[in-house]
Design a protein around this motif. Structure first.
Motif, mmCIF file in Angstrom:
data_model
loop_
_atom_site.group_PDB
_atom_site.id
_atom_site.type_symbol
_atom_site.label_atom_id
_atom_site.label_comp_id
_atom_site.label_asym_id
_atom_site.label_seq_id
_atom_site.Cartn_x
_atom_site.Cartn_y
_atom_site.Cartn_z
ATOM 1 N N ALA A 47 77.448 67.395 67.749
ATOM 2 C CA ALA A 47 77.793 66.486 68.843
ATOM 3 C C ALA A 47 77.943 65.056 68.331
ATOM 4 N N ALA A 48 77.058 64.635 67.448
ATOM 5 C CA ALA A 48 77.130 63.282 66.897
ATOM 6 C C ALA A 48 78.398 63.101 66.062
ATOM 7 N N VAL A 49 78.753 64.111 65.287
ATOM 8 C CA VAL A 49 79.984 64.039 64.491
ATOM 9 C C VAL A 49 81.192 63.968 65.426
ATOM 10 N N ALA A 50 81.183 64.759 66.478
ATOM 11 C CA ALA A 50 82.293 64.749 67.438
ATOM 12 C C ALA A 50 82.430 63.378 68.102
ATOM 13 N N ARG A 51 81.296 62.701 68.348
ATOM 14 C CA ARG A 51 81.313 61.358 68.945
ATOM 15 C C ARG A 51 81.605 60.279 67.912
ATOM 16 N N ARG A 52 81.626 60.681 66.645
ATOM 17 C CA ARG A 52 81.830 59.752 65.524
ATOM 18 C C ARG A 52 80.666 58.754 65.421
ATOM 19 N N ASP A 53 79.481 59.194 65.823
ATOM 20 C CA ASP A 53 78.263 58.391 65.750
ATOM 21 C C ASP A 53 77.571 58.728 64.432
ATOM 22 N N THR A 54 77.917 57.986 63.393
ATOM 23 C CA THR A 54 77.430 58.334 62.062
ATOM 24 C C THR A 54 75.923 58.144 61.903
ATOM 25 N N LYS A 55 75.366 57.165 62.564
ATOM 26 C CA LYS A 55 73.914 56.953 62.460
ATOM 27 C C LYS A 55 73.170 58.159 63.033
ATOM 28 N N ALA A 56 73.552 58.585 64.224
ATOM 29 C CA ALA A 56 72.908 59.746 64.844
ATOM 30 C C ALA A 56 73.191 61.017 64.044
ATOM 31 N N ALA A 57 74.392 61.119 63.487
ATOM 32 C CA ALA A 57 74.748 62.295 62.702
ATOM 33 C C ALA A 57 73.894 62.380 61.443
ATOM 34 N N ARG A 58 73.692 61.255 60.779
ATOM 35 C CA ARG A 58 72.853 61.257 59.575
ATOM 36 C C ARG A 58 71.408 61.624 59.902
ATOM 37 N N LEU A 59 70.903 61.117 61.023
ATOM 38 C CA LEU A 59 69.530 61.456 61.428
ATOM 39 C C LEU A 59 69.411 62.938 61.768
ATOM 40 N N ALA A 60 70.397 63.459 62.482
ATOM 41 C CA ALA A 60 70.381 64.876 62.861
ATOM 42 C C ALA A 60 70.520 65.767 61.632
ATOM 43 N N ARG A 61 71.351 65.349 60.695
ATOM 44 C CA ARG A 61 71.536 66.131 59.459
ATOM 45 C C ARG A 61 70.242 66.160 58.656
ATOM 46 N N SER A 62 69.567 65.040 58.592
ATOM 47 C CA SER A 62 68.292 64.974 57.881
ATOM 48 C C SER A 62 67.260 65.897 58.530
ATOM 49 N N ALA A 63 67.202 65.863 59.849
ATOM 50 C CA ALA A 63 66.257 66.730 60.571
ATOM 51 C C ALA A 63 66.597 68.209 60.347
ATOM 52 N N ALA A 64 67.879 68.521 60.326
ATOM 53 C CA ALA A 64 68.301 69.907 60.103
ATOM 54 C C ALA A 64 67.908 70.356 58.694
ATOM 55 N N TRP A 65 68.086 69.474 57.701
ATOM 56 C CA TRP A 65 67.693 69.818 56.336
ATOM 57 C C TRP A 65 66.196 70.069 56.241
ATOM 58 N N ASP A 66 65.410 69.282 56.975
ATOM 59 C CA ASP A 66 63.961 69.493 56.974
ATOM 60 C C ASP A 66 63.622 70.898 57.471
ATOM 61 N N GLU A 67 64.298 71.324 58.515
ATOM 62 C CA GLU A 67 64.047 72.658 59.070
ATOM 63 C C GLU A 67 64.545 73.756 58.133
#
Length: 62
Positions: free
Chosen positions: A6-26
């Protein structure tokens, strides 16, 4: 992953980077054989985020 996409679709790079980091943690908590596709998807999202950032930088150049 949904928040990342969703963040990538919105082009919200800050939120996308945070979400990607959280996904990597999981993903990091699971054995690699269970996460091959997810790791691939995360890499593709990384490339999309970089592309968005590069496009923004290019727009700002005179």
């Amino acid at each position: 992953m949904d928040a990342l996409k969703a963040a990538v679709a919105r082009r919200d790079t800050k939120a996308a980077r945070l979400a990607r980091s959280a996904a990597w943690d999981e993903v990091g908590k699971l054995p690699p054989y269970l996460t091959t596709q997810v790791r691939s998807d995360l890499y593709k999202c990384k490339l999309l985020i970089r592309g968005i950032e590069q496009a923004r930088r290019a727009e700002r150049r005179p």
